[in-house]
Design a protein around this motif. Structure first.
Motif, PDB file in Angstrom:
ATOM      1  N   ASP A 141     106.412 -16.639 104.498  1.00 51.25           N
ATOM      2  CA  ASP A 141     105.203 -15.911 104.108  1.00 51.25           C
ATOM      3  C   ASP A 141     105.416 -14.407 104.279  1.00 51.25           C
ATOM      4  O   ASP A 141     105.576 -13.931 105.399  1.00 51.25           O
ATOM      5  N   GLY A 142     105.432 -13.672 103.175  1.00 47.85           N
ATOM      6  CA  GLY A 142     105.643 -12.233 103.218  1.00 47.85           C
ATOM      7  C   GLY A 142     107.108 -11.867 103.143  1.00 47.85           C
ATOM      8  O   GLY A 142     107.557 -11.213 102.186  1.00 47.85           O
ATOM      9  N   HIS A 169      96.368 -11.282  99.414  1.00 49.55           N
ATOM     10  CA  HIS A 169      97.720 -10.698  99.448  1.00 49.55           C
ATOM     11  C   HIS A 169      97.635  -9.180  99.370  1.00 49.55           C
ATOM     12  O   HIS A 169      96.586  -8.624  99.032  1.00 49.55           O
ATOM     13  N   GLU A 194      99.513  -7.267 106.730  1.00 49.61           N
ATOM     14  CA  GLU A 194      98.844  -8.068 105.703  1.00 49.61           C
ATOM     15  C   GLU A 194      97.981  -9.139 106.350  1.00 49.61           C
ATOM     16  O   GLU A 194      96.895  -9.452 105.876  1.00 49.61           O
ATOM     17  N   GLU A 195      98.465  -9.698 107.450  1.00 45.52           N
ATOM     18  CA  GLU A 195      97.788 -10.858 108.034  1.00 45.52           C
ATOM     19  C   GLU A 195      96.513 -10.481 108.782  1.00 45.52           C
ATOM     20  O   GLU A 195      95.630 -11.323 108.959  1.00 45.52           O
ATOM     21  N   HIS A 229     104.992  -8.330 102.749  1.00 45.96           N
ATOM     22  CA  HIS A 229     104.778  -7.891 104.130  1.00 45.96           C
ATOM     23  C   HIS A 229     105.739  -8.557 105.105  1.00 45.96           C
ATOM     24  O   HIS A 229     106.227  -9.658 104.848  1.00 45.96           O
ATOM     25  N   HIS A 245     105.930 -14.494  96.355  1.00 53.16           N
ATOM     26  CA  HIS A 245     105.321 -15.007  97.593  1.00 53.16           C
ATOM     27  C   HIS A 245     105.375 -16.533  97.574  1.00 53.16           C
ATOM     28  O   HIS A 245     105.264 -17.141  96.516  1.00 53.16           O
TER      29      HIS A 245
HETATM   30 ZN    ZN Z   1     101.601 -13.400 102.927  1.00 51.22          ZN
END
Ligand code: ZN
Length: 424
Positions: free
Chosen positions: A96-97, A364, A130-131, A85, A195
């Motif tokens: 992250d992502g 995830h 995603e978050e 993401h 990830h």
């Molecule tokens: Zn993530």
């Protein structure tokens, strides 16, 4: 052909470019369907085109870069999905992502550069939600791709009252075409995601990458303990029904049970607690606290919950209080497919990187993608386990090795497809 070091250097540069695309003032904040999300999606599309991919945006704003199969075979009409993401939390880190999207693009680019023939197509996906920060939803974009989007999610509102459906139109998406975003099961081979670990396990083990065994299932409870208020100076200890002291004992049993579940990477947390009436000279009459419990499989998590219920009741009976547990959220464990774990294990072995396996305690996109196809995940060592924080960090070397491991895993899947004919 790039070395892992060169791949890592390129990944670092790409992450820096993406980190500059923010809605925040002096920090990285990129919420779903925001102007920064639009800019990041367009930037990712540019990289994908440069890598020779056929690029499009689906109805939910997911960027898709498509590479056609290069080797003949019965898997020729099938697609391997690789993604992650590009939305972030508020004041986020840059890995992250985004690392998973960048790794997917670099892997496909490198597979082409090395002349590796694949009997299946590869789609690199950059999901937008995603978050779950902007709207009270999560995994909207990967759920649409997986064909399991809950239609009412499109009616969710952000803090400013903007409806997701309207934000999607402003972004350039199409809320009426949601079903068109879904892949067919029979055209999909698997979903792979790289990830950052977001935890300290790989760092403690001294390993750059690890193979994910499952995305932990989780249960969340609101627990109410009722005792009796009384004068802090006049009620003798033996005659008290102190809800907070009972809660303290329950919290210790939570720690105890979670530690006993270490083999299943069990973790349990009391993150919120309120005691009433909350005065210095009054015995607490009522406590409400939360429990978040996770493990690498459903059975041990459910057994631990049953054990906790028994222990809570024993504490309550002994102390003359009552306890009620109300479950307000549960998500099942998403297992990572053994054949995909093996592909990553083989890749790690080829690179002499050990073969550490671990469960993901965080959620995830793979959780949604599991509704569509088999899921495989590779974790990258994360400095001090810090994530959702500007201090989030992975080294160039580790990122390069992760891209190389992804390439090798895809090669292994291609070899499996060639030998088995139609199933990898
Ligand atoms: Zn993530």
């Amino acid at each position: 052909m790039r070395t892992p070091g060169e791949l890592g250097t390129r990944a670092e540069a790409m992450l820096a470019e993406l980190a500059a695309l923010t809605d925040g003032d002096g920090n990285l904040t990129r919420l779903y369907l925001s102007p920064a999300h639009r800019a990041a999606a367009d930037h990712v599309a540019t990289w994908m085109r440069a890598a020779g991919l056929d690029v499009g945006f689906d109805a939910l704003g997911t960027v898709r870069g498509r590479a056609m199969p290069t080797a003949p075979g019965r898997a020729g009409n099938k697609r391997l999905l690789i993604g992650s993401h590009i939305d972030t939390v508020v004041n986020a880190g840059r890995h992250d992502g985004m690392l998973g999207v960048v790794a997917g693009i670099l892997a496909v680019e490198e597979i082409k550069a090395r002349g590796i023939q694949l009997p299946f197509g590869v789609d690199v996906l950059a999901f937008g939600d995603e978050e779950g920060v902007r709207f009270p939803t999560t995994l909207v974009s990967s759920s649409a791709v997986a064909g399991c989007l809950v239609p009412s999610d499109l009616d969710a509102r952000d803090a400013d009252g903007v409806v997701l459906r309207d934000a999607l139109v402003a972004f350039g998406g199409d809320p009426e075409a949601v079903t068109s975003a879904a892949y067919a099961r029979e055209e999909t081979l698997a979903y792979l995601e790289v990830h950052i670990e977001q935890g300290p396990v790989l760092e403690a083990a001294g390993l750059p990458i690890g193979i994910v065994t499952s995305i932990a299932g989780q249960s969340r409870f609101s627990i109410t303990v009722m005792g009796e208020a009384g004068h802090a100076g006049t009620v003798p200890m033996a005659l008290r029904r102190d809800a907070l002291a009972a809660t303290a004992e329950m919290m210790l049993s939570i720690e105890d049970v979670a530690r006993a579940g270490n083999a299943h990477q069990m973790v349990a947390t009391v993150g919120r607690l309120a005691a009433k009436p909350g005065a210095v000279n009054v015995i607490p009459a009522e406590v409400v606290f939360t429990l978040d419990i996770r493990a690498d499989a459903d059975a041990p998590r459910l057994a631990a919950i049953a054990e906790l219920e028994t222990r809570f009741r024993a504490v309550a009976a002994r102390r003359g209080v009552t306890v009620t547990m109300e479950k307000f959220y549960e998500s099942p464990t998403t297992p990572c497919a053994p054949r995909l774990q093996e592909a990553f294990v083989g890749a790690a072995r080829d690179l002499n990187l050990g073969e550490r396996r671990l469960a993901s305690g965080a959620g995830h996109d793979g959780h949604a993608m599991h509704h569509l196809t088999d899921v495989g995940m590779l974790f990258v060592r994360c400095r001090s386990g810090i994530s959702h924080n500007p201090a989030e960090f992975a080294t160039i070397d580790d990122m390069g090795l992760a891209v190389e491991a992804l390439i090798k895993a895809v090669e292994r899947l291609a070899a499996d497809a060639a030998s088995s004919g139609d199933r990898i």
